[in-house]
Design a protein around this motif. Structure first.
Motif, PDB file in Angstrom:
ATOM      1  N   PRO B  62       1.019  -1.250  -0.120  1.00  0.00           N
ATOM      2  CA  PRO B  62       0.244  -0.426   0.021  1.00  0.00           C
ATOM      3  C   PRO B  62       0.836   1.234   0.003  1.00  0.00           C
ATOM      4  O   PRO B  62       2.125   0.963   0.239  1.00  0.00           O
ATOM      5  N   THR B  63       0.164   2.219  -0.552  1.00  0.00           N
ATOM      6  CA  THR B  63       1.569   3.642  -0.878  1.00  0.00           C
ATOM      7  C   THR B  63       1.300   4.649   0.786  1.00  0.00           C
ATOM      8  O   THR B  63       1.495   5.161   0.807  1.00  0.00           O
ATOM      9  N   ALA B  64      -0.433   4.502   1.155  1.00  0.00           N
ATOM     10  CA  ALA B  64      -1.226   5.596   1.756  1.00  0.00           C
ATOM     11  C   ALA B  64      -1.144   4.800   3.394  1.00  0.00           C
ATOM     12  O   ALA B  64      -0.691   3.961   3.729  1.00  0.00           O
ATOM     13  N   PRO B  65      -0.547   5.663   4.049  1.00  0.00           N
ATOM     14  CA  PRO B  65      -0.069   6.024   5.628  1.00  0.00           C
ATOM     15  C   PRO B  65      -0.403   4.691   5.718  1.00  0.00           C
ATOM     16  O   PRO B  65      -0.373   4.143   7.082  1.00  0.00           O
ATOM     17  N   VAL B  66      -2.174   5.568   6.323  1.00  0.00           N
ATOM     18  CA  VAL B  66      -2.513   4.664   7.221  1.00  0.00           C
ATOM     19  C   VAL B  66      -3.338   3.450   6.722  1.00  0.00           C
ATOM     20  O   VAL B  66      -2.894   1.864   7.768  1.00  0.00           O
ATOM     21  N   VAL B  67      -3.513   2.616   5.863  1.00  0.00           N
ATOM     22  CA  VAL B  67      -3.753   1.504   4.811  1.00  0.00           C
ATOM     23  C   VAL B  67      -1.838   0.620   5.600  1.00  0.00           C
ATOM     24  O   VAL B  67      -2.728  -0.936   5.454  1.00  0.00           O
ATOM     25  N   LYS B  68      -1.162   1.897   5.184  1.00  0.00           N
ATOM     26  CA  LYS B  68      -0.242   1.043   5.408  1.00  0.00           C
ATOM     27  C   LYS B  68       0.633   0.374   7.012  1.00  0.00           C
ATOM     28  O   LYS B  68       0.404  -0.752   7.039  1.00  0.00           O
ATOM     29  N   ALA B  69      -0.220   1.345   7.599  1.00  0.00           N
ATOM     30  CA  ALA B  69      -0.431   0.629   9.050  1.00  0.00           C
ATOM     31  C   ALA B  69      -0.917  -0.069   9.687  1.00  0.00           C
ATOM     32  O   ALA B  69      -0.847  -1.211  10.540  1.00  0.00           O
ATOM     33  N   GLU B  70      -2.115  -0.081   8.751  1.00  0.00           N
ATOM     34  CA  GLU B  70      -3.609  -1.136   9.222  1.00  0.00           C
ATOM     35  C   GLU B  70      -3.031  -2.500   7.970  1.00  0.00           C
ATOM     36  O   GLU B  70      -3.318  -3.686   8.457  1.00  0.00           O
ATOM     37  N   THR B  71      -2.187  -2.899   7.037  1.00  0.00           N
ATOM     38  CA  THR B  71      -1.477  -3.360   6.546  1.00  0.00           C
ATOM     39  C   THR B  71      -0.158  -4.645   7.289  1.00  0.00           C
ATOM     40  O   THR B  71      -0.094  -5.947   7.413  1.00  0.00           O
ATOM     41  N   ILE B  72       0.006  -4.208   7.892  1.00  0.00           N
ATOM     42  CA  ILE B  72       1.560  -4.357   8.691  1.00  0.00           C
ATOM     43  C   ILE B  72       0.057  -4.620   9.915  1.00  0.00           C
ATOM     44  O   ILE B  72       1.069  -6.461  10.675  1.00  0.00           O
ATOM     45  N   LYS B  73      -0.340  -4.625  10.873  1.00  0.00           N
ATOM     46  CA  LYS B  73      -1.108  -4.938  11.616  1.00  0.00           C
ATOM     47  C   LYS B  73      -1.387  -6.365  11.153  1.00  0.00           C
ATOM     48  O   LYS B  73      -1.707  -7.357  11.902  1.00  0.00           O
ATOM     49  N   LYS B  74      -2.080  -6.647   9.970  1.00  0.00           N
ATOM     50  CA  LYS B  74      -2.652  -8.165   8.988  1.00  0.00           C
ATOM     51  C   LYS B  74      -1.458  -8.666   9.126  1.00  0.00           C
ATOM     52  O   LYS B  74      -1.312  -9.947   9.843  1.00  0.00           O
ATOM     53  N   LEU B  75      -0.150  -7.879   8.646  1.00  0.00           N
ATOM     54  CA  LEU B  75       1.219  -9.271   8.198  1.00  0.00           C
ATOM     55  C   LEU B  75       1.860  -9.923   9.824  1.00  0.00           C
ATOM     56  O   LEU B  75       2.074 -10.315   9.717  1.00  0.00           O
ATOM     57  N   TYR B  76       1.625  -8.606  10.576  1.00  0.00           N
ATOM     58  CA  TYR B  76       2.173  -9.184  11.499  1.00  0.00           C
ATOM     59  C   TYR B  76       1.366  -9.299  13.271  1.00  0.00           C
ATOM     60  O   TYR B  76       2.026  -8.994  14.398  1.00  0.00           O
ATOM     61  N   SER B  77       0.108 -10.010  13.077  1.00  0.00           N
ATOM     62  CA  SER B  77      -0.878  -9.849  13.889  1.00  0.00           C
ATOM     63  C   SER B  77      -0.655 -10.563  15.509  1.00  0.00           C
ATOM     64  O   SER B  77      -1.105 -10.315  16.597  1.00  0.00           O
ATOM     65  N   ASP B  78       0.263 -11.741  14.982  1.00  0.00           N
ATOM     66  CA  ASP B  78       1.075 -12.328  16.013  1.00  0.00           C
ATOM     67  C   ASP B  78       2.018 -11.357  16.613  1.00  0.00           C
ATOM     68  O   ASP B  78       2.267 -11.938  17.778  1.00  0.00           O
ATOM     69  N   ASP B  79       2.371 -10.595  16.372  1.00  0.00           N
ATOM     70  CA  ASP B  79       3.221 -10.138  16.853  1.00  0.00           C
ATOM     71  C   ASP B  79       2.589  -9.026  17.836  1.00  0.00           C
ATOM     72  O   ASP B  79       2.355  -7.640  16.879  1.00  0.00           O
TER      73      ASP B  79
END
Lengths: 253, 149
Positions: B62-79
């Motif tokens: 993603p390129t938009a900052p908020v969507v970047k953060a949301e995507t990382i939360k999904k990718l690293y949801s176990d951390d």
């Protein structure tokens, strides 16, 4: 901002791969282009690029949940995309009426938008055509695809859209295929590219990359670059001409 | 590469806290420290995306900052630490965009008072130092743990 829809009369002619590769080729020429998955019921650009699980998609923008500029993603190839949702619920619930308004939200954010449209004449394909100013029609050199393409052209012209030309896709130069000159006279539009059936396309699809990125030196990649160069009015020499070869040999006396 | 960019940003924030803020005690400096922190976390997010790409967890970014953060939360949801840092990043962004007022400027207890939808947040020198430590520890955590895996 130029808005070009890639359309077809019949499904399965290779529209999405053409849209993906044309956008990548335009990017190779330094243009800031975004590919929008306008096939709202069968969105599959994400699938082609191996991006299935995205948090937000075009469907969220259509439902007022996100602004379109927030759902721009960048693929490893540098290609910018706005994917559609692949979920069944979103595909059924979608209201295509807002597509033009949503895409217009990209004004000033890029030089051009390429819209991958659904096939045929449906509510969704009409919304995609309406969202664009120019159209490129993709067809195979077979009668069912060409007759359906004619309907799409008639519709687009009635809507006041400029049909730039035809891309003949999956050309095998077999006897059963309709000749390019016949297709041109049936459709009344120029053929701006003829893309052969090519094993590099299948390999790139397997790699989840556009062929222009994964196999940049292939013949088919050169054809997409040729097409992109034509669209932006830029000079591009994909292969050595006879004159170039003569010049090379002239150096050896 | 992205981690070193984050470190550079955090060094700038360090200077702002321990030199500029110490001597000026203004809310404008607190605001610039928050901006530096946002940029530092942005770089950390890029490092996490790079790592996820290497692990073939993600193909398009993603390129938009908020969507970047949301995507990382999904990718690293176990951390939990990463998820917490992303929430912290999102609230820092809200603070930086919020309407704010100043209290006790030019004094030890200078405070930025930001009005968010969720309520009022007061950021004093002690709070900004806490934020700074949190990000510094998170960089160490990524450098020595997550990104080495």
């Amino acid at each position: 901002m130029r808005k070009i829809a890639i359309v077809s009369g019949k499904g399965g002619v290779g529209k999405t791969l053409v849209a993906l590769n044309l956008t990548t080729a335009l990017k190779e020429f330094g243009r800031d282009v975004i590919l929008v998955d306008g096939d709202l019921r069968n969105a599959n650009i994400g699938v082609y690029l191996g991006a299935l699980n995205l948090p937000f998609t075009l469907h969220d923008a259509l439902k007022y949940k996100k602004h379109i500029t927030e759902i721009v993603y960048r693929h490893g190839s540098g290609l910018k995309i706005i994917p559609g949702s692949i979920s069944f619920e979103n595909s059924v619930e979608v209201e295509p009426d807002r597509l033009k308004e949503v895409i217009d939200g990209l004004e000033g954010k890029c030089e051009a938008v390429i819209i991958d449209s659904p096939a045929g004449i449906s509510e969704e394909s009409l919304a995609a055509i309406d969202a664009a100013d120019e159209l490129i029609l993709v067809t195979n050199p077979e009668m069912p695809a060409v007759t359906d393409a004619l309907k799409t052209i008639k519709f687009a012209e009635a809507a006041g859209k400029n049909v730039i030309g035809i891309i003949l896709n999956r050309v095998e130069n077999q006897r059963h295929e309709i000749h390019a000159s016949h297709i041109q006279s049936i459709l009344g539009k120029p053929i701006i590219a003829s893309i052969p059936e090519d094993h590099h396309m299948k390999r790139s699809a397997h790699l989840k990359h556009p062929v222009v990125y994964s196999h940049p030196n292939s013949h088919v990649a050169a054809l997409f670059k040729d097409l992109a160069a034509k669209l932006i009015g830029q000079e591009y020499k994909s292969r050595l001409t006879k004159e170039d070869i003569k010049k090379v040999f002239a150096n050896f006396g | 590469m992205n981690i070193s960019k984050a470190l550079e940003e955090i060094k700038r924030a360090d200077h702002l806290i321990f030199v500029s803020l110490k001597y000026t005690r203004t809310v404008d400096v607190i605001k610039s420290i928050i901006e530096r922190m946002i940029t530092a976390i942005d770089c950390l997010m890029d490092a996490l995306f790079e790592h996820a790409q290497k692990k073939k967890k993600i193909k398009v970014l993603p390129t938009a900052p908020v969507v970047k953060a949301e995507t990382i939360k999904k990718l690293y949801s176990d951390d939990v630490r990463i998820v917490e840092m992303m929430d912290f990043y999102l609230s820092l962004r809200k603070i930086s965009k919020a309407h704010f007022t100043k209290r006790e400027e030019y004094r030890r207890h200078v405070t930025m008072i930001a009005t968010l939808e969720e309520g009022i947040i007061e950021i004093s020198i002690d709070v900004i130092k806490e934020y700074f430590e949190k990000i510094k520890q998170f960089i160490e955590y990524l450098n020595e743990g997550v990104l080495k895996k």
